[in-house]
Scaffold this motif. Structure first.
Motif, PDB file in Angstrom:
ATOM      1  N   ALA A  59      -1.823   7.192  -4.311  1.00 15.27           N
ATOM      2  CA  ALA A  59      -1.617   5.760  -3.352  1.00 15.27           C
ATOM      3  C   ALA A  59      -1.849   5.073  -4.297  1.00 15.27           C
ATOM      4  CB  ALA A  59      -2.945   6.219  -2.266  1.00 15.27           C
ATOM      5  N   THR A  60      -1.237   3.451  -4.495  1.00 18.80           N
ATOM      6  CA  THR A  60      -0.972   3.268  -5.014  1.00 18.80           C
ATOM      7  C   THR A  60      -0.969   1.626  -4.554  1.00 18.80           C
ATOM      8  OG1 THR A  60      -0.009   4.627  -6.538  1.00 18.80           O
ATOM      9  CG2 THR A  60       0.534   2.238  -7.385  1.00 18.80           C
ATOM     10  N   THR A  61      -2.003   1.139  -5.232  1.00 11.59           N
ATOM     11  CA  THR A  61      -1.943  -0.937  -4.373  1.00 11.59           C
ATOM     12  C   THR A  61      -0.951  -1.662  -5.338  1.00 11.59           C
ATOM     13  OG1 THR A  61      -3.651  -0.254  -3.308  1.00 11.59           O
ATOM     14  CG2 THR A  61      -3.029  -2.589  -4.045  1.00 11.59           C
TER      15      THR A  61
ATOM     16  N   THR B 223       0.196  14.255  -4.126  1.00 11.80           N
ATOM     17  CA  THR B 223       0.600  13.056  -2.981  1.00 11.80           C
ATOM     18  C   THR B 223      -0.274  11.559  -3.913  1.00 11.80           C
ATOM     19  OG1 THR B 223       1.068  13.938  -1.284  1.00 11.80           O
ATOM     20  CG2 THR B 223       0.230  12.131  -1.273  1.00 11.80           C
TER      21      THR B 223
ATOM     22  N   ARG C 256       2.440   4.751  -1.022  1.00 13.29           N
ATOM     23  CA  ARG C 256       2.009   6.522  -0.850  1.00 13.29           C
ATOM     24  C   ARG C 256       3.327   7.313  -1.479  1.00 13.29           C
ATOM     25  NH1 ARG C 256       0.562   6.059   4.439  1.00 13.29           N
ATOM     26  NH2 ARG C 256       2.420   6.942   5.302  1.00 13.29           N
ATOM     27  N   THR C 257       2.938   7.873  -2.445  1.00  9.40           N
ATOM     28  CA  THR C 257       4.105   8.574  -3.089  1.00  9.40           C
ATOM     29  C   THR C 257       4.146  10.416  -3.663  1.00  9.40           C
ATOM     30  OG1 THR C 257       4.384   6.380  -4.601  1.00  9.40           O
ATOM     31  CG2 THR C 257       5.264   8.688  -5.139  1.00  9.40           C
TER      32      THR C 257
ATOM     33  N   GLY D 179       4.705   4.113   3.284  1.00  8.75           N
ATOM     34  CA  GLY D 179       3.279   3.235   3.558  1.00  8.75           C
ATOM     35  C   GLY D 179       3.707   1.621   3.490  1.00  8.75           C
TER      36      GLY D 179
ATOM     37  N   ALA E 208       0.648  -1.012  -0.066  1.00 11.00           N
ATOM     38  CA  ALA E 208      -0.256  -0.207  -0.094  1.00 11.00           C
ATOM     39  C   ALA E 208       1.381   1.254  -0.204  1.00 11.00           C
ATOM     40  CB  ALA E 208      -0.720   0.173   0.704  1.00 11.00           C
TER      41      ALA E 208
END
Length: 207
Positions: free
Chosen positions: A83-85, A81, A40-41, A129, A38
């Motif tokens: 969020a990527t799974t 910013t 976060r970038t 993350g 999970a």
């Protein structure tokens, strides 16, 4: 131990608005199976990490002040910013992060990118993350260290291509409703056919 790199970027061809797709290369050095991340970038612009042509300096005065002060004012700008799974992998994987863009020139990051003639936009990607990985007794959970980051130099042409896909040859200026109503009244009174012509006439009339 996870390591991150950004290996490329391109416009998102099917997005409802301008967006960029960033390829994130994620590697795991211990051989453990990663079930998912999970992620976060934070995408941050680093204005100090490039040179500016004279015409670019003129266009960025509103953002950074006079070039003589840029040693103090060229501070980082927040782009997004995201969020990527990330799916499960062993050894390494390339994941895609979708970054939506705006052509609102009141946004500092947009004003910066719009002010560049060519070259590259210096980015720094900051990662955080949660990692779900295979441990000795089953699935274990750990954090993505805050120290993980990756530089990337985004071509200005790539940013502009994403914008041109949705706003070819045009841009947006945010106005108050009072100003817009006054412009609309002026346009109607003088039977002007476009907003461009309206503003051009007002500029010619200005002292």
């Amino acid at each position: 131990m996870l390591r991150f790199a950004c290996t490329g970027a391109r416009p998102e061809p099917f997005a409802a608005g301008p967006s960029l797709l960033f390829d994130l290369r994620i590697s795991e050095s211990t051989g453990r199976r990663v079930h998912s991340v999970a992620l976060r970038t934070q995408f941050r612009i680093e204005p100090r990490n490039r040179k500016y042509a004279p015409e670019e300096q003129e266009r960025l005065v509103d953002l950074f002040g006079e070039p003589a002060r840029w040693g103090e004012t060229l501070n980082p700008l927040q782009l997004a910013t995201i969020a990527t799974t990330v799916a499960g992998f062993t050894d390494a994987i390339t994941a895609t992060a979708t970054v939506p863009l705006t052509y609102d020139l009141d946004i500092a990051a947009t004003k910066f990118c719009h002010g560049l003639a060519d070259g590259e936009i210096p980015l720094l990607l900051l990662f955080a993350g949660t990692v779900y990985y295979q441990g000795e007794s089953g699935v274990q959970v750990g954090p993505v260290p805050w120290s993980e980051e990756a530089p990337f130099r985004l071509p200005v042409a790539t940013w502009r291509a994403a914008m041109d896909d949705h706003y070819p040859g045009s841009t947006f200026i945010r106005l108050s409703t009072v100003t817009l109503d006054a412009l609309a009244a002026y346009r109607s009174k003088h039977v002007i056919t476009s907003w461009d012509e309206t503003l051009e006439r007002l500029l010619k009339e200005a002292p």
